[in-house]
Structures are given as structure tokens and as C-alpha cells.
Design a protein around this motif. Sequence first.
Motif, PDB file in Angstrom:
ATOM      1  N   TYR A  95      -7.227 -10.382  -0.212  1.00 10.47           N
ATOM      2  CA  TYR A  95      -7.655  -9.118   0.393  1.00 10.47           C
ATOM      3  C   TYR A  95      -8.259  -8.162  -0.636  1.00 10.47           C
ATOM      4  N   GLU A  96      -8.523  -8.688  -1.837  1.00 11.17           N
ATOM      5  CA  GLU A  96      -9.114  -7.909  -2.925  1.00 11.17           C
ATOM      6  C   GLU A  96      -8.284  -6.654  -3.214  1.00 11.17           C
ATOM      7  N   GLY A 141      -6.522  -0.520   4.573  1.00 10.18           N
ATOM      8  CA  GLY A 141      -7.573  -0.558   3.566  1.00 10.18           C
ATOM      9  C   GLY A 141      -7.249   0.160   2.264  1.00 10.18           C
ATOM     10  N   GLN A 142      -6.046   0.756   2.163  1.00  4.15           N
ATOM     11  CA  GLN A 142      -5.654   1.435   0.924  1.00  4.15           C
ATOM     12  C   GLN A 142      -5.455   0.416  -0.199  1.00  4.15           C
ATOM     13  N   MET A 143      -5.532   0.903  -1.403  1.00  3.28           N
ATOM     14  CA  MET A 143      -5.335   0.078  -2.600  1.00  3.28           C
ATOM     15  C   MET A 143      -3.896  -0.432  -2.647  1.00  3.28           C
ATOM     16  N   CYS A 175       0.816  -1.218   0.000  1.00  2.00           N
ATOM     17  CA  CYS A 175       0.000   0.000   0.000  1.00  2.00           C
ATOM     18  C   CYS A 175       0.846   1.263   0.000  1.00  2.00           C
ATOM     19  N   GLN A 193      -6.600  -4.777  -1.311  1.00  2.00           N
ATOM     20  CA  GLN A 193      -6.695  -3.715  -0.316  1.00  2.00           C
ATOM     21  C   GLN A 193      -5.829  -4.115   0.868  1.00  2.00           C
ATOM     22  N   CYS A 194      -5.099  -3.141   1.410  1.00  2.00           N
ATOM     23  CA  CYS A 194      -4.210  -3.394   2.535  1.00  2.00           C
ATOM     24  C   CYS A 194      -5.009  -3.929   3.722  1.00  2.00           C
TER      25      CYS A 194
END
Length: 182
Positions: free
Chosen positions: A133-134, A141-143, A117, A136-137
Amino acid sequence: MARKKNKELLELAMDIAGEEAVEVIKALEKKGEATDEELAELTGIRVNTVRKILYIFYDNQLAEFRRTRDKETGWYYYYWHLETRRLSEILRAKKMAELNKLKKMLEEETSEIYYHCGTPGHPKLTFDEAMEYEFQCPICGQMLMQYDNTEIVAELKKRIEELEIELGLRKKPKKKKTKKKE
């Protein structure tokens, strides 16, 4: 003791047992042979710590002891001394272990594509983990973006080459001659 050998011994002592171990080595070099109590007094380090360090040296074949018994008290006294005959062998084995570890790290870094991330301290994930995690961190939650590990790979390759040259497994690269312009 030769200056280079002494430096290598002190570095090895630092690696395996820390700063206090260096002080114990210096005291042993000065005294030649000493008990753990004498070494504790000389260095200002607690006797238990000195004993621990001496046993680490013994396990790593850097120190040996001579045991004597006091006839009056029946107590045993251990007189410690440095054993450096196998120092070069021990250093070589340590460097070989480091080389193998670095080669494994290089294999990991080059065989996977990593995602991150960008936040320091957050995990670097493999493609499969990132998919779970699709992308996402898992912490913030960052890309997740593809992680550029070219600097890490270059550093690993450089250190591996240095170690291989030190160990005599590879020849030193010849410097290229540059032609002067007239």
C-alpha cells in the motif's frame, strides 16, 4: 456443591452458552433433576432455548439425562441433571486452549513489525502489507507509521504467566525482599 466449584461452573456456563445458561444451571442445582419443560417454566426461558442450552452442556460433558417412556402416550421424557465430576478437567482443557491461543498471538506480535495510521478501527499491517500500500492506509490514505505494540506484548506475557501458574506449568515468582534502611 462447594462454593468455588459452583462459581467455576457458572463462569463456564456463561462462557459456553451465555446468561440464560447460568439461569438453567441455577435451576438444575435447585431441582437436582428436571425436564426441559420444567426448566423453562422455572427460568422463564423458552423451551427451545433451554433444550439448546442443555445439549450444549451435554456436548461439553456438564449435563447428562435419563430417558423414560410414558406407557400411556408412548412419549419419551428426558430428565436432565448436572454432571460436575469432570469440571476441573474441562476447565483445565479450556485454560490450556486459551494458553496456546495466547502463545500464538504473542508469537505473531513479536515476529512482525506492524504499521498503522493511528485511526482506531483501521487495520494494523505487516511490513510486507504496508509496502503493498506504499505505506498509506488502505482505508483513509494517511501515512502508516510503525506501530508500538509493547503494551500488547506485555499484556500477553502477563496473561500467559498467570495461566501457566494456574495450570501448574510455572512456579509463582518469589517476591524480592527489600532491605530497610537504618
